[in-house]
Design an enzyme around this catalytic site. Structure first.
Site, PDB file in Angstrom:
ATOM      1  N   TYR A  49       0.832  -1.201   0.000  1.00 12.21           N
ATOM      2  CA  TYR A  49       0.000   0.000   0.000  1.00 12.21           C
ATOM      3  C   TYR A  49       0.873   1.260   0.000  1.00 12.21           C
ATOM      4  O   TYR A  49       1.385   1.684   1.038  1.00 12.21           O
ATOM      5  CB  TYR A  49      -0.922   0.015   1.213  1.00 12.21           C
ATOM      6  N   HIS A 135       0.373 -12.188   1.242  1.00 13.33           N
ATOM      7  CA  HIS A 135      -0.429 -11.253   0.457  1.00 13.33           C
ATOM      8  C   HIS A 135      -0.458 -11.630  -1.031  1.00 13.33           C
ATOM      9  O   HIS A 135       0.572 -11.663  -1.697  1.00 13.33           O
ATOM     10  CB  HIS A 135       0.148  -9.842   0.605  1.00 13.33           C
TER      11      HIS A 135
END
Length: 317
Positions: A49, A135
């Site tokens: 992010y 992830h």
């Protein structure tokens, strides 16, 4: 296996990494301040992010709070390494408005997982995280990613370095494979168990119940499709246009919401928690007002007859 308890509402901090639009540090802090002031005590981030910006901003805020009063999760699988060719460019190909001076390098090996955690802790400025996810392994090599990454995460948990481990993904096959390893405690299902579509309901959620794995449901608005009273066919949906069958179902659900005087976004927020495997819902916000609105929607009373009508109409799997 972990017995970590997590709050039922989490803030998903992708927006703090300048997802789709740039935020100032002050704007990011105001969002977190609104979340904290309205009782949110579960925060999720990732190196992905904003090339670490989300972790840095979130860590700066959480360092001002008592460490035993919140639950924090981050992710591994992508290392951040220097990107000499990114000078003067932005990371907009990955939807983040940040300088592209770093790049993501896939690494789910044991050494890569440990390095990723160490670097996340450095960015956060904290001594531990409570939950660590692998992830998006499906975007690189899901088979080897899960075969290497999940045992590496479990080793960190067994050493007491993290409280719980799992996978964060929007791919049903990857989620199911990770649960079936028997090594996961908590998984984050992104967009695959929502009011508009529930492909994770067929195998993933039953497997979670069988293996004692908890679920955090993320992307419950399907990238914005369910974030307003009237779904928009041209709105953002993951990586492209809204699939016709998903849009049509959302429109039908919105009409039932109107008849029962229920906000569509409130129903979208609350729906996943009706399943016994789901322990929490993670939702983002790019403004303090959105954060407050989501907290209020999360608490909005919804009559059981509304859910019964959705099931009767065949709109829930």
């Amino acid at each position: 296996m972990s017995d970590l308890l997590v709050p039922r509402l989490a803030y998903g901090a992708a927006n703090l990494g300048n997802l789709h639009r740039e935020l100032s540090d002050e704007e990011a802090w105001a969002i977190l301040d609104a979340a904290w002031e309205h009782g949110v005590r579960f925060y999720d981030t990732a190196p992905h992010y904003g090339l670490g910006l989300s972790e840095r901003r979130l860590g700066a805020f959480l360092r001002t709070k008592p460490r035993d009063e919140y639950v924090l999760s981050t992710k591994v699988g992508r290392l951040l390494v220097p990107n000499p060719t990114g000078e003067g460019a932005l990371d907009t190909d990955n939807d983040f408005v940040v300088p592209a001076t770093l790049r993501r390098e896939w690494d789910a090996s044991e050494s890569g997982v440990r390095r990723s955690l160490d670097e996340s802790l450095e960015r956060l400025g904290l001594d531990h995280v409570d939950v660590l996810y692998l992830h998006d392994p499906e975007r690189n090599d899901p088979e080897s990613g899960i075969a290497e990454g999940i045992p590496a995460l479990a080793a960190l948990r067994d050493e007491g370095l993290v409280g719980a481990v799992g996978i964060g993904s929007m791919d049903v096959a990857a989620l199911l494979a990770a649960v079936r390893t028997g090594l996961t405690d908590l998984i984050m299902i992104a967009g695959r168990y929502t009011l508009a579509e529930q492909p994770a309901a067929e195998e993933v959620l039953p497997a979670c119940l069988e293996h004692g794995v908890g679920v955090v449901a993320a992307s419950v608005f399907n990238s914005g499709l369910l974030a307003r009273a009237v779904p928009d066919r041209d709105g953002r949906y993951e990586y492209g246009a809204v699939p016709p069958e998903v849009f049509d179902r959302a429109v039908d659900i919105a009409e039932i919401c109107r008849r029962f005087d229920v906000e569509l976004p409130a129903a979208a927020l609350q729906f996943p928690l009706r399943h016994p495997a789901v322990r929490a819902v993670a939702v983002g916000a790019s403004r303090p007002e959105q954060m407050l609105q989501n907290v209020e929607r999360f608490k909005e009373p919804i009559p059981e007859t509304f859910w019964t009508e959705l099931r009767t109409r065949g709109l829930l799997g």
